[in-house]
Design an enzyme around this catalytic site. Structure first.
Site, PDB file in Angstrom:
ATOM      1  N   HIS A  80       4.107   0.563  16.658  1.00 10.30           N
ATOM      2  CA  HIS A  80       4.059  -0.553  17.677  1.00 10.30           C
ATOM      3  C   HIS A  80       5.341  -1.040  18.159  1.00 10.30           C
ATOM      4  CE1 HIS A  80       0.091  -0.961  16.089  1.00 10.30           C
ATOM      5  NE2 HIS A  80       0.161  -0.711  14.799  1.00 10.30           N
ATOM      6  N   ASP A 125      13.675 -11.126  -2.719  1.00 15.91           N
ATOM      7  CA  ASP A 125      13.396 -11.658  -1.380  1.00 15.91           C
ATOM      8  C   ASP A 125      14.540 -11.092  -0.243  1.00 15.91           C
ATOM      9  OD1 ASP A 125      12.908 -13.303   1.186  1.00 15.91           O
ATOM     10  OD2 ASP A 125      12.467 -15.067   0.213  1.00 15.91           O
ATOM     11  N   GLN A 128       1.048  -1.371   0.009  1.00 13.75           N
ATOM     12  CA  GLN A 128      -0.057  -0.059  -0.057  1.00 13.75           C
ATOM     13  C   GLN A 128       0.742   1.344  -0.007  1.00 13.75           C
ATOM     14  OE1 GLN A 128      -2.579   0.256   3.508  1.00 13.75           O
ATOM     15  NE2 GLN A 128      -3.570   2.222   2.431  1.00 13.75           N
ATOM     16  N   LEU A 129       1.762   1.268   1.188  1.00 16.67           N
ATOM     17  CA  LEU A 129       2.695   2.623   0.834  1.00 16.67           C
ATOM     18  C   LEU A 129       3.737   2.555  -0.275  1.00 16.67           C
ATOM     19  CD1 LEU A 129       3.359   3.148   4.857  1.00 16.67           C
ATOM     20  CD2 LEU A 129       1.650   4.200   3.320  1.00 16.67           C
ATOM     21  N   TYR A 162       5.992  -8.140  15.774  1.00 19.75           N
ATOM     22  CA  TYR A 162       6.125  -6.854  14.729  1.00 19.75           C
ATOM     23  C   TYR A 162       6.823  -5.850  15.368  1.00 19.75           C
ATOM     24  CZ  TYR A 162       5.021  -3.015  11.539  1.00 19.75           C
ATOM     25  OH  TYR A 162       5.108  -2.170  10.825  1.00 19.75           O
ATOM     26  N   CYS A 170      -0.616   5.724   8.116  1.00 17.26           N
ATOM     27  CA  CYS A 170      -0.396   6.384   7.044  1.00 17.26           C
ATOM     28  C   CYS A 170      -1.259   5.764   5.796  1.00 17.26           C
ATOM     29  CB  CYS A 170       1.094   6.068   6.410  1.00 17.26           C
ATOM     30  SG  CYS A 170       1.454   7.064   5.193  1.00 17.26           S
ATOM     31  N   ILE A 215       7.023  -7.784   6.611  1.00 18.39           N
ATOM     32  CA  ILE A 215       5.724  -8.192   7.015  1.00 18.39           C
ATOM     33  C   ILE A 215       5.131  -6.606   8.004  1.00 18.39           C
ATOM     34  CG2 ILE A 215       4.582  -9.238   8.720  1.00 18.39           C
ATOM     35  CD1 ILE A 215       6.159 -11.845   7.629  1.00 18.39           C
ATOM     36  N   SER A 216       4.119  -6.329   7.690  1.00 20.58           N
ATOM     37  CA  SER A 216       3.668  -5.142   8.386  1.00 20.58           C
ATOM     38  C   SER A 216       2.571  -5.141   9.176  1.00 20.58           C
ATOM     39  CB  SER A 216       3.160  -4.087   7.330  1.00 20.58           C
ATOM     40  OG  SER A 216       2.156  -4.478   6.540  1.00 20.58           O
TER      41      SER A 216
END
Length: 265
Positions: A112, A50, A13-14, A135, A165, A73-74
């Site tokens: 986070h 990767d 997305q970002l 995360y 965001c 990984i978000s």
């Protein structure tokens, strides 16, 4: 102007947003992800990679004079998945940057890392870590790697603890955490424009009336966020039910992440 700017996680997305908005900010955008990136546009290079593959990351970084690291990984996942993408991945990126002239890095960290601080607290750059999951722990690791490589090798990084965001704030918590796309782009520009960056943590949030984070330590960058989540407060009050004060989303800065179980597999 940068010659070649690498964006990892460019299919997300970002990453997709920055792929569009950073056009023209560098002669070439090198875009990388494990997901499909579509067709290359003018001024783009597509390099699937990767991040857990150290040799591939070494080739990916070669020739770049700036990096925006969004890859990995978000969301909250099992430790094994996060370890490969976020821990090994950030180590590989910093090793490759060290080997290829230390291009300045914008590292997408996260709120986070401090998710268990209460929403009643106002935090500056010295606030202790209080991660709300694996995360968040992985982003603390990334910040520590960036600090190590700065002190040991002189690698400069901006550690951007991104709030929320999105195109516009979507809920009550985002009245504090919202980070507009335009403010993020302006921050990236300021980071690459600054004569000296060091290894600087920056709260990734817009100029929100109800914000929780103090960025005064990073004023030397000359970045002034312009957008304000308060512009959407009436719409949120009209369309989004206010959470109970005892719910995690209303108690802790990390919101619902603090209420998630540890992912075992």
């Amino acid at each position: 102007m940068l010659n070649r700017l690498l964006i990892t996680g460019a299919a997300g997305q970002l990453g997709s947003m920055l792929r569009e908005k950073l056009q023209g900010r560098a002669a070439i955008l090198r875009l990388s992800d494990v997901a499909d990136l579509g067709e290359a546009h003018e001024g783009e290079e597509l390099v699937p990679c990767d991040l857990s593959d150290g040799d591939a990351v070494m080739r990916l970084v070669e020739g770049c004079d700036g990096i925006v690291h969004l890859g990995g990984i978000s969301v909250e996942k099992s430790f094994d998945l996060i370890e490969a993408a976020n821990l090994r991945g950030v180590h590989n990126l910093y090793e490759a940057a060290r080997a290829h002239g230390r291009p300045r890095i914008v590292f997408a960290s996260s709120n986070h890392t401090i998710g268990y601080h209460p929403q009643t607290a106002r935090l500056d750059h010295s606030a202790p870590y209080r991660p709300d999951g694996y995360y968040g722990v992985s982003k603390i690791f990334g910040e520590a790697v960036a600090s190590l490589y700065h002190d040991k090798f002189g690698q400069e990084s901006a550690l951007v603890r991104i709030g929320s965001c999105t195109p516009k704030p979507e809920n009550w918590r985002m009245l504090a955490t919202w980070f507009s796309h335009d403010d993020f782009v302006a921050l990236i520009e300021a980071v690459f424009r600054a004569p000296v960056l060091g290894c600087t943590m920056i709260w990734g949030a817009s100029n929100n009336d109800h914000g929780w984070w103090d960025n005064s330590h990073a004023a030397f960058l000359g970045w002034q966020p312009k957008d304000n989540a308060a512009d959407w407060a009436e719409e949120i009050a009209r369309t989004v039910p206010r959470p109970d004060p005892d719910e995690a989303v209303a108690r802790y800065q990390g919101g619902v992440f603090t209420d998630e179980p540890i992912h075992r597999s």
